[in-house]
Motif scaffolding. Structure first.
Motif, PDB file in Angstrom:
ATOM      1  N   ALA A 121      92.479  47.263  16.149  1.00 13.98           N
ATOM      2  CA  ALA A 121      93.310  46.237  15.124  1.00 13.98           C
ATOM      3  C   ALA A 121      93.834  46.948  13.866  1.00 13.98           C
ATOM      4  CB  ALA A 121      92.531  45.097  14.775  1.00 13.98           C
TER       5      ALA A 121
ATOM      6  N   GLN B 212      89.949  38.639  22.258  1.00  8.47           N
ATOM      7  CA  GLN B 212      90.553  38.037  23.429  1.00  8.47           C
ATOM      8  C   GLN B 212      91.315  39.149  24.262  1.00  8.47           C
ATOM      9  OE1 GLN B 212      92.579  34.604  21.868  1.00  8.47           O
ATOM     10  NE2 GLN B 212      91.698  33.473  23.804  1.00  8.47           N
ATOM     11  N   LYS B 213      92.155  40.130  23.299  1.00  6.94           N
ATOM     12  CA  LYS B 213      92.776  40.939  24.273  1.00  6.94           C
ATOM     13  C   LYS B 213      91.970  42.067  24.504  1.00  6.94           C
ATOM     14  CE  LYS B 213      97.040  39.880  21.534  1.00  6.94           C
ATOM     15  NZ  LYS B 213      97.954  40.313  20.113  1.00  6.94           N
TER      16      LYS B 213
ATOM     17  N   GLN C  25      96.596  42.919  16.482  1.00  7.83           N
ATOM     18  CA  GLN C  25      96.495  42.074  15.298  1.00  7.83           C
ATOM     19  C   GLN C  25      96.877  40.679  15.800  1.00  7.83           C
ATOM     20  OE1 GLN C  25      98.818  43.986  12.363  1.00  7.83           O
ATOM     21  NE2 GLN C  25      97.761  45.893  12.229  1.00  7.83           N
ATOM     22  N   GLU C  26      95.826  39.881  15.117  1.00  8.15           N
ATOM     23  CA  GLU C  26      96.290  38.222  15.312  1.00  8.15           C
ATOM     24  C   GLU C  26      97.630  37.925  14.716  1.00  8.15           C
ATOM     25  OE1 GLU C  26      92.937  35.835  14.761  1.00  8.15           O
ATOM     26  OE2 GLU C  26      91.640  37.473  15.082  1.00  8.15           O
TER      27      GLU C  26
ATOM     28  N   GLN D 221      99.277  29.814  16.811  1.00  2.00           N
ATOM     29  CA  GLN D 221      98.267  31.229  16.672  1.00  2.00           C
ATOM     30  C   GLN D 221      98.049  31.794  17.909  1.00  2.00           C
ATOM     31  OE1 GLN D 221      97.069  32.561  13.976  1.00  2.00           O
ATOM     32  NE2 GLN D 221      96.200  34.149  15.217  1.00  2.00           N
TER      33      GLN D 221
ATOM     34  N   THR E  73      93.740  36.192  20.083  1.00  2.00           N
ATOM     35  CA  THR E  73      92.820  37.096  19.114  1.00  2.00           C
ATOM     36  C   THR E  73      92.525  38.306  19.372  1.00  2.00           C
ATOM     37  OG1 THR E  73      90.674  36.407  20.075  1.00  2.00           O
ATOM     38  CG2 THR E  73      91.590  34.965  18.395  1.00  2.00           C
ATOM     39  N   THR E  74      92.211  39.310  18.525  1.00  2.00           N
ATOM     40  CA  THR E  74      92.064  40.585  19.009  1.00  2.00           C
ATOM     41  C   THR E  74      90.855  40.921  19.893  1.00  2.00           C
ATOM     42  OG1 THR E  74      92.614  41.344  16.892  1.00  2.00           O
ATOM     43  CG2 THR E  74      91.435  43.020  17.975  1.00  2.00           C
TER      44      THR E  74
END
Length: 131
Positions: free
Chosen positions: A14, A36-37, A21-22, A30, A33-34
């Protein structure tokens, strides 16, 4: 993988890669998220399954999952290759041997047995018995 190691990788990626980055998506919602990825990428690596299998579980579409995997692998190599993706030193090998012997009681894990399969029997390089 330990939680500490996972979070270290997530935070490093991140900080280095804008992709992780979110941020809002194209319609200002939105985005992923980091976590999730990175979870999508690690699950693909761990299970060998395609990215579309995680769509319901992580809400990551197939194309995004594929992109997560590519960028995760590239990012990990760039961030950690100097320290971790190198040939082991003599000291590294000695540490591994000592650790393995202490934990598993089997000295010589790095090459003492080079097994070959011959008609369904496994034999060692040193001419040991069949198993």
């Amino acid at each position: 993988m330990s939680k500490t190691l996972f979070l270290h990788i997530v935070n490093t990626l991140a900080a280095r890669e804008e992709f992780f980055q979110e941020r809002p998506d194209a319609i200002d919602r939105q985005g992923l998220t980091t976590l999730q990825k990175c979870t999508s990428a690690i699950r693909q690596l761990a299970t060998g399954q395609t990215s579309d299998i995680f769509d319901e579980y992580l809400n990551v579409a197939e194309t995004t999952g594929h992109e997560c995997l590519k960028k995760f692998c590239r990012g990990v190599c760039e961030a950690f290759s100097a320290e971790y993706l190198r040939k082991p030193t003599t000291n590294d090998c000695q540490q591994l041997l000592l650790h393995h012997e202490a934990c598993h009681g089997f000295p010589g894990m790095l090459g003492a047995l080079t097994a070959c399969i011959d008609n369904g029997r496994i034999t060692s390089r040193h001419g040991g018995g069949n198993t």
